[in-house]
Scaffold this motif. Structure first.
Motif, PDB file in Angstrom:
ATOM      1  N   ARG A 101       4.558   1.912   7.156  1.00  0.00           N
ATOM      2  CA  ARG A 101       3.595   2.782   6.451  1.00  0.00           C
ATOM      3  C   ARG A 101       2.245   3.021   6.940  1.00  0.00           C
ATOM      4  O   ARG A 101       1.257   3.673   6.666  1.00  0.00           O
ATOM      5  CB  ARG A 101       3.280   2.118   4.861  1.00  0.00           C
ATOM      6  CG  ARG A 101       4.468   2.307   4.014  1.00  0.00           C
ATOM      7  CD  ARG A 101       4.680   3.562   3.370  1.00  0.00           C
ATOM      8  NE  ARG A 101       5.841   3.924   2.591  1.00  0.00           N
ATOM      9  CZ  ARG A 101       6.019   3.471   1.458  1.00  0.00           C
ATOM     10  NH1 ARG A 101       5.110   2.944   0.721  1.00  0.00           N
ATOM     11  NH2 ARG A 101       7.154   3.737   0.704  1.00  0.00           N
TER      12      ARG A 101
ATOM     13  N   THR B 280       2.074  -9.958  -1.805  1.00  0.00           N
ATOM     14  CA  THR B 280       3.172  -9.199  -2.491  1.00  0.00           C
ATOM     15  C   THR B 280       4.075 -10.047  -2.823  1.00  0.00           C
ATOM     16  O   THR B 280       5.207  -9.742  -3.705  1.00  0.00           O
ATOM     17  CB  THR B 280       3.424  -7.955  -1.729  1.00  0.00           C
ATOM     18  OG1 THR B 280       4.118  -8.632  -0.473  1.00  0.00           O
ATOM     19  CG2 THR B 280       2.370  -7.126  -1.247  1.00  0.00           C
TER      20      THR B 280
ATOM     21  N   LYS C  24       4.539  -7.803  -8.953  1.00  0.00           N
ATOM     22  CA  LYS C  24       3.534  -7.350  -9.654  1.00  0.00           C
ATOM     23  C   LYS C  24       3.532  -8.099 -10.911  1.00  0.00           C
ATOM     24  O   LYS C  24       2.352  -8.386 -11.256  1.00  0.00           O
ATOM     25  CB  LYS C  24       4.259  -6.064 -10.342  1.00  0.00           C
ATOM     26  CG  LYS C  24       3.263  -5.069 -11.183  1.00  0.00           C
ATOM     27  CD  LYS C  24       3.905  -3.774 -11.612  1.00  0.00           C
ATOM     28  CE  LYS C  24       3.164  -3.303 -12.734  1.00  0.00           C
ATOM     29  NZ  LYS C  24       3.549  -1.907 -13.226  1.00  0.00           N
TER      30      LYS C  24
ATOM     31  N   SER D 108      -6.153  -6.300  -5.651  1.00  0.00           N
ATOM     32  CA  SER D 108      -4.879  -6.058  -5.445  1.00  0.00           C
ATOM     33  C   SER D 108      -4.539  -6.142  -3.976  1.00  0.00           C
ATOM     34  O   SER D 108      -5.426  -6.099  -2.915  1.00  0.00           O
ATOM     35  CB  SER D 108      -4.642  -4.614  -5.879  1.00  0.00           C
ATOM     36  OG  SER D 108      -5.133  -3.801  -5.195  1.00  0.00           O
TER      37      SER D 108
ATOM     38  N   HIS E   6      -3.332  -4.117  -2.068  1.00  0.00           N
ATOM     39  CA  HIS E   6      -3.654  -2.841  -1.312  1.00  0.00           C
ATOM     40  C   HIS E   6      -5.191  -3.040  -1.029  1.00  0.00           C
ATOM     41  O   HIS E   6      -5.643  -2.504  -0.073  1.00  0.00           O
ATOM     42  CB  HIS E   6      -3.284  -1.521  -2.143  1.00  0.00           C
ATOM     43  CG  HIS E   6      -3.682  -0.310  -1.501  1.00  0.00           C
ATOM     44  ND1 HIS E   6      -4.855   0.542  -1.972  1.00  0.00           N
ATOM     45  CD2 HIS E   6      -3.280   0.477  -0.382  1.00  0.00           C
ATOM     46  CE1 HIS E   6      -5.054   1.717  -1.150  1.00  0.00           C
ATOM     47  NE2 HIS E   6      -4.254   1.418  -0.107  1.00  0.00           N
TER      48      HIS E   6
ATOM     49  N   ARG F  18       9.817  -3.987  -4.054  1.00  0.00           N
ATOM     50  CA  ARG F  18       9.266  -2.818  -4.863  1.00  0.00           C
ATOM     51  C   ARG F  18       7.722  -3.084  -5.063  1.00  0.00           C
ATOM     52  O   ARG F  18       7.065  -1.737  -4.955  1.00  0.00           O
ATOM     53  CB  ARG F  18       9.774  -2.779  -6.169  1.00  0.00           C
ATOM     54  CG  ARG F  18      11.334  -2.351  -6.489  1.00  0.00           C
ATOM     55  CD  ARG F  18      11.823  -2.136  -7.868  1.00  0.00           C
ATOM     56  NE  ARG F  18      11.452  -3.314  -8.813  1.00  0.00           N
ATOM     57  CZ  ARG F  18      11.407  -3.091 -10.156  1.00  0.00           C
ATOM     58  NH1 ARG F  18      11.682  -2.059 -10.545  1.00  0.00           N
ATOM     59  NH2 ARG F  18      11.237  -4.235 -10.893  1.00  0.00           N
ATOM     60  N   TYR F  19       7.053  -4.144  -5.228  1.00  0.00           N
ATOM     61  CA  TYR F  19       5.874  -4.339  -5.329  1.00  0.00           C
ATOM     62  C   TYR F  19       5.177  -3.958  -3.926  1.00  0.00           C
ATOM     63  O   TYR F  19       4.075  -3.417  -3.840  1.00  0.00           O
ATOM     64  CB  TYR F  19       5.461  -5.625  -5.585  1.00  0.00           C
ATOM     65  CG  TYR F  19       4.091  -6.012  -6.069  1.00  0.00           C
ATOM     66  CD1 TYR F  19       3.509  -5.313  -6.723  1.00  0.00           C
ATOM     67  CD2 TYR F  19       3.454  -7.053  -5.398  1.00  0.00           C
ATOM     68  CE1 TYR F  19       2.017  -5.498  -7.118  1.00  0.00           C
ATOM     69  CE2 TYR F  19       2.168  -7.228  -5.913  1.00  0.00           C
ATOM     70  CZ  TYR F  19       1.412  -6.543  -6.580  1.00  0.00           C
ATOM     71  OH  TYR F  19      -0.081  -6.764  -6.934  1.00  0.00           O
TER      72      TYR F  19
ATOM     73  N   ARG G 162       6.084  -1.982  -1.697  1.00  0.00           N
ATOM     74  CA  ARG G 162       6.232  -0.500  -1.390  1.00  0.00           C
ATOM     75  C   ARG G 162       5.107   0.170  -2.236  1.00  0.00           C
ATOM     76  O   ARG G 162       4.464   1.201  -1.610  1.00  0.00           O
ATOM     77  CB  ARG G 162       7.573  -0.030  -1.918  1.00  0.00           C
ATOM     78  CG  ARG G 162       8.869  -0.289  -0.899  1.00  0.00           C
ATOM     79  CD  ARG G 162      10.194   0.330  -1.535  1.00  0.00           C
ATOM     80  NE  ARG G 162       9.943   1.861  -1.065  1.00  0.00           N
ATOM     81  CZ  ARG G 162      11.121   2.559  -1.322  1.00  0.00           C
ATOM     82  NH1 ARG G 162      12.167   1.899  -1.763  1.00  0.00           N
ATOM     83  NH2 ARG G 162      11.218   3.718  -1.370  1.00  0.00           N
ATOM     84  N   SER G 163       4.838  -0.235  -3.500  1.00  0.00           N
ATOM     85  CA  SER G 163       3.808   0.320  -4.095  1.00  0.00           C
ATOM     86  C   SER G 163       2.304  -0.082  -3.561  1.00  0.00           C
ATOM     87  O   SER G 163       1.305   0.620  -3.732  1.00  0.00           O
ATOM     88  CB  SER G 163       3.936  -0.224  -5.798  1.00  0.00           C
ATOM     89  OG  SER G 163       3.450  -1.644  -5.723  1.00  0.00           O
ATOM     90  N   GLN G 164       2.322  -1.327  -2.860  1.00  0.00           N
ATOM     91  CA  GLN G 164       0.936  -1.774  -2.493  1.00  0.00           C
ATOM     92  C   GLN G 164       0.460  -1.163  -1.024  1.00  0.00           C
ATOM     93  O   GLN G 164      -0.616  -1.153  -0.689  1.00  0.00           O
ATOM     94  CB  GLN G 164       0.956  -3.203  -2.584  1.00  0.00           C
ATOM     95  CG  GLN G 164       0.850  -3.844  -3.809  1.00  0.00           C
ATOM     96  CD  GLN G 164      -0.307  -3.265  -4.920  1.00  0.00           C
ATOM     97  OE1 GLN G 164      -1.505  -3.432  -4.486  1.00  0.00           O
ATOM     98  NE2 GLN G 164      -0.189  -2.626  -5.957  1.00  0.00           N
TER      99      GLN G 164
ATOM    100  N   PRO H 171       1.000   2.210   0.445  1.00  0.00           N
ATOM    101  CA  PRO H 171       1.356   3.596   0.491  1.00  0.00           C
ATOM    102  C   PRO H 171       1.086   3.931   1.969  1.00  0.00           C
ATOM    103  O   PRO H 171       0.449   3.299   2.653  1.00  0.00           O
ATOM    104  CB  PRO H 171       0.371   4.152  -0.398  1.00  0.00           C
ATOM    105  CG  PRO H 171      -0.603   3.200  -0.626  1.00  0.00           C
ATOM    106  CD  PRO H 171      -0.013   1.947  -0.436  1.00  0.00           C
TER     107      PRO H 171
END
Length: 230
Positions: free
Chosen positions: A115, A131, A135, A150, A152, A215-216, A218-220, A222
């Motif tokens: 990413r 991560t 979540k 977080s 991110h 999944r977590y 990937r969300s953190q 971007p």
């Protein structure tokens, strides 16, 4: 049987939470570096990410392949214990905890790399480590101020990450993983009463937890534009 399982899981979780932090804090940075950079027989996150990107020529498809590979590896009975035994000899983290953590951390770092994050940056490495909580595990701890913010926000923040912060995050990750594994072992004790079921339950729990971390992650992480260090 349901009550016995709940009591055994609770006891395992409590014992794990009492012992894991002191173990994890020792050699935390060494552990993170080994998991992300790789070691003999275990390619690092960059190598894994680049292999799938060269094959797919598409970042999203490469990420899916990375996740699927790690879910498969987590589902191989005995794999995570063997990996943990190799990486933690100088770190003193129990192999059954470390093996899961090593696999999850490499996967999260590979996703971050694809990413556009610099996985040589201690902030990104710490975020990848965070991560592993998933979540549901991370958000309450962040709200309670036991973790900085977080994943991110840690990854893109301007403040440097102190070694003590890495140790604190590693301790919390090990604590939560140990609790989950303690619960898994309680479940396995009951599953062993059914022939051939114990191994399947163990592999299934590790595979599901790997998917949850993916999944977590990937969300953190971007899509991000960052110049990576040589």
């Amino acid at each position: 049987m349901g009550l016995r399982a709940s009591m055994a899981m609770w006891a395992g979780n409590q014992a794990a939470r009492r012992t894991a932090p002191a173990v994890a804090a020792r050699g935390a940075q060494h552990f993170v570096d080994k998991a992300i950079d790789g070691f003999t027989g275990f390619p690092g996150a960059r190598e894994v990410a680049r292999k799938y990107l060269e094959r797919r020529r598409d970042v999203d498809r490469a990420i899916r392949d990375v996740i699927e590979q790690h879910v498969r590896l987590a589902g191989v009975q005995g794999f995570v214990t063997n990996v943990g035994g190799v990486v933690t000899m100088p770190v003193a983290i129990p192999a059954n905890i470390a093996g899961v953590a090593v696999l999850h951390l490499r996967m999260a770092a590979a996703i971050a790399h694809l990413r556009g994050y610099d996985i040589a940056d201690p902030r990104v490495r710490t975020a990848a480590l965070m991560t592993l909580l998933g979540k549901d595990g991370a958000e309450p701890i962040i709200r309670e101020k036991h973790l900085p913010s977080s994943p991110h926000e840690v990854a893109v923040g301007r403040a440097d990450i102190e070694p003590a912060t890495v140790e604190r995050v590693a301790a919390r990750v090990a604590q939560e993983l140990a609790a989950r594994i303690g619960g898994k072992h309680a479940t396995l004790m009951l599953a062993k009463r059914v022939p051939l079921l114990g191994g399947a339950v163990s592999a299934g729990v590790d595979a599901v937890s790997t998917w949850s971390v993916a999944r977590y992650a990937r969300s953190q992480f971007p899509t991000h534009v960052m110049v990576e260090r040589a």
